[in-house]
Scaffold this active site. Structure first.
Site, PDB file in Angstrom:
ATOM      1  N   THR A  72       7.224   2.816 -11.167  1.00 19.71           N
ATOM      2  CA  THR A  72       7.730   1.689 -10.368  1.00 19.71           C
ATOM      3  C   THR A  72       8.831   0.948 -11.118  1.00 19.71           C
ATOM      4  OG1 THR A  72       5.557   1.473  -9.339  1.00 19.71           O
ATOM      5  CG2 THR A  72       7.033  -0.426  -9.165  1.00 19.71           C
ATOM      6  N   GLN A 178       6.597  12.593  -8.545  1.00 18.42           N
ATOM      7  CA  GLN A 178       5.650  13.650  -8.155  1.00 18.42           C
ATOM      8  C   GLN A 178       6.147  15.043  -8.532  1.00 18.42           C
ATOM      9  OE1 GLN A 178       2.622  13.352  -7.214  1.00 18.42           O
ATOM     10  NE2 GLN A 178       2.535  11.186  -6.658  1.00 18.42           N
ATOM     11  N   GLY A 199       4.044   8.945 -16.483  1.00 14.85           N
ATOM     12  CA  GLY A 199       3.116   9.709 -17.312  1.00 14.85           C
ATOM     13  C   GLY A 199       1.814  10.077 -16.631  1.00 14.85           C
ATOM     14  N   HIS A 200       1.255   9.135 -15.835  1.00 18.33           N
ATOM     15  CA  HIS A 200      -0.103   9.396 -15.341  1.00 18.33           C
ATOM     16  C   HIS A 200      -0.152  10.442 -14.233  1.00 18.33           C
ATOM     17  CE1 HIS A 200      -0.479   6.784 -11.573  1.00 18.33           C
ATOM     18  NE2 HIS A 200       0.658   6.332 -12.066  1.00 18.33           N
ATOM     19  N   CYS A 324      -6.441   0.924   5.431  1.00 14.97           N
ATOM     20  CA  CYS A 324      -7.059  -0.141   6.203  1.00 14.97           C
ATOM     21  C   CYS A 324      -6.434  -1.462   5.786  1.00 14.97           C
ATOM     22  CB  CYS A 324      -8.560  -0.160   5.956  1.00 14.97           C
ATOM     23  SG  CYS A 324      -9.406  -1.248   7.076  1.00 14.97           S
TER      24      CYS A 324
HETATM   25  N1  PLP Z   1       7.017   7.155  -6.930  1.00 11.19           N
HETATM   26  C1  PLP Z   1       6.169   8.062  -6.416  1.00 11.19           C
HETATM   27  C2  PLP Z   1       6.710   9.173  -5.571  1.00 11.19           C
HETATM   28  C3  PLP Z   1       4.795   7.956  -6.673  1.00 11.19           C
HETATM   29  O1  PLP Z   1       3.960   8.856  -6.142  1.00 11.19           O
HETATM   30  C4  PLP Z   1       4.337   6.889  -7.474  1.00 11.19           C
HETATM   31  C5  PLP Z   1       2.889   6.721  -7.714  1.00 11.19           C
HETATM   32  O2  PLP Z   1       2.057   7.109  -6.933  1.00 11.19           O
HETATM   33  C6  PLP Z   1       5.266   5.985  -7.994  1.00 11.19           C
HETATM   34  C7  PLP Z   1       6.599   6.153  -7.695  1.00 11.19           C
HETATM   35  C8  PLP Z   1       4.852   4.847  -8.850  1.00 11.19           C
HETATM   36  O3  PLP Z   1       4.520   5.273 -10.141  1.00 11.19           O
HETATM   37  P1  PLP Z   1       3.655   4.322 -11.099  1.00 11.19           P
HETATM   38  O4  PLP Z   1       2.259   4.369 -10.582  1.00 11.19           O
HETATM   39  O5  PLP Z   1       3.790   4.918 -12.456  1.00 11.19           O
HETATM   40  O6  PLP Z   1       4.263   2.968 -11.015  1.00 11.19           O
END
Ligand code: PLP
Length: 397
Positions: A72, A178, A199-200, A324
């Site tokens: 993000t 992704q 990273g996650h 929801c």
């Molecule tokens: N962009 C995409 C396509 C994602 O799938 C995600 C998380 O699900 C993010 C951005 C955000 O990443 P983060 O959780 O590291 O902020």
């Protein structure tokens, strides 16, 4: 009860090798990498190695890798930097199906007076390239398009889109959160200026991200403070997580082949068996151009959240395409943008696999899910009305 974890697009298990690599930096090697003494300096050296490993994963130069706190932050920082670099330009071009990290940030920019255009997608989740071409204007400061969709796995032609933007002198950012680690990405062979990863999503911990910034691209820091990251992001480095991401990047590179063969085969088997066993089901998204680990399947006339709750009873973890919110179940903006009929979008489930997913786990889901759908449909007045021949009030396993 055993957990069958098929929600890897939400987050992944931290690889044991990654935990092992980062642990010393949470315990005895706690120095600050900016310190003059060698106790901190040894940590700085390790951060350089991690930067090289991340760079190798995406075909970048180490100095193009900027560590952030998450995907993000990377997305927000890229777009804000482009707008700061081009104060005369007031237009941002993105798509209708972006993750909230881009979509909500663009909505925020619109409230600040910027003009935002969202390129539509077709019923398969494919980008409307004609609309895209027409929307590139002299006022466009930046394009932000995701590499692969988090809900459907559909891959956008970002390299082609970036070339079109470059030919008009427009900066191009891709949210590749992704895609990185699942499909090959080589920044030395495309014209994308900035790229986000997290990273996650690739077996490193939560709370570590990267913004790739191409050499020569003007970058205006999002976080202003210390001189870290060559003055491009203030804040003491999240050392253990950076080292974890370096290790995870090495593993991703080594496992990419497996991701694209074994994991894709498991995903395809799950999909084919569920479609064959469950009437009124369909896959959402372009099946010929998707991430190897993702399938988004709709089960008509059932609520996704009810399916999730019942799968949860068996330890099966996945995600639904509806959320929801304030008492009303709204299908996701992605499925709505694709025009998936409401009765289908409402009952959509995303299964996302990883290199840790086994054949036995897929067999387990193939066994457990059809009776769950049958039971839920036996309680659904809509299903009974639409399929009088299938109406039954008894649960058959
Ligand atoms: N962009 C995409 C396509 C994602 O799938 C995600 C998380 O699900 C993010 C951005 C955000 O990443 P983060 O959780 O590291 O902020």
């Amino acid at each position: 009860m055993k957990t069958v974890y098929l929600d890897n697009n939400a987050t992944t298990r931290v690889a044991p090798e990654v935990v092992e690599a980062m642990l010393p930096y949470l315990t005895e090697l706690y120095g600050n990498p900016s310190s003059m003494h060698s106790f901190g300096g040894q940590v700085g050296k390790k951060i350089r190695e991690s930067r090289e490993a991340v760079a190798a994963l995406i075909g970048a130069h180490p100095d193009e890798i900027l560590f952030t706190s998450c995907g993000t932050e990377s997305d927000n920082a890229a777009i804000r930097s482009a707008l700061t670099a081009h104060p005369g330009k007031r237009h941002v071009l993105t798509s209708r199906v972006e993750h909230p990290a881009v979509k909500a940030f663009c909505a925020h920019l619109a409230s600040e007076g910027y003009r935002v255009t969202e390129v539509p997608v077709d019923g398969e989740g494919r980008l409307d390239m004609d609309f895209y071409r027409r929307s590139l204007t002299v006022d466009t400061a930046i394009v932000s398009l995701m590499w692969a969709n988090n809900e459907t796995g559909v891959i956008f032609p970002v390299e082609k889109a970036a070339e079109m933007a470059r030919s008009k002198g427009i900066l191009f950012h891709s949210d590749a959160v992704q895609a990185v680690g699942k499909i090959p990405i080589d920044m030395s062979r495309n014209s994308i200026d900035m790229l986000s990863l997290s990273g996650h999503k690739l077996h490193a911990p939560k709370g570590i991200g990267v913004l790739y910034v191409r050499r020569g691209t003007k970058f205006h820091p999002f976080l202003i403070g210390g001189h870290q990251e060559k003055g491009r992001r203030g804040g003491t480095e999240n050392t253990p997580s950076i080292i974890a991401l370096g290790k995870a990047s090495e593993l991703s590179l080594a496992n990419m082949e497996e991701e694209n063969t074994r994991v894709a085969r498991l995903r395809d088997r799950l999909e084919q068996e569920l479609l064959a066993r469950i009437p009124g089901s369909r896959v959402n998204g372009d099946r010929s151009n998707r991430l190897p680990n993702t399938t988004n399947i709709s089960f008509e006339f059932v609520e996704g959240e009810s399916i999730l709750l019942m799968m949860n009873e068996f330890g099966i973890c996945a995600s639904s395409g509806s959320a929801c919110t304030s008492g009303s179940l709204q299908p996701s903006h992605v499925l709505r943008a694709m025009g998936v009929p409401f009765t289908m979008a409402h009952g959509s489930i995303r299964f996302s696999l990883s290199i840790y997913t086994t054949d036995e786990e897929i067999d387990f889901v193939i066994e457990k899910l059809p009776p769950i759908i049958e039971l839920l449909r036996s309680m659904s007045p809509y299903w009974k009305t639409a399929n009088p021949a299938c109406a039954t009030d008894s649960y058959s396993s």
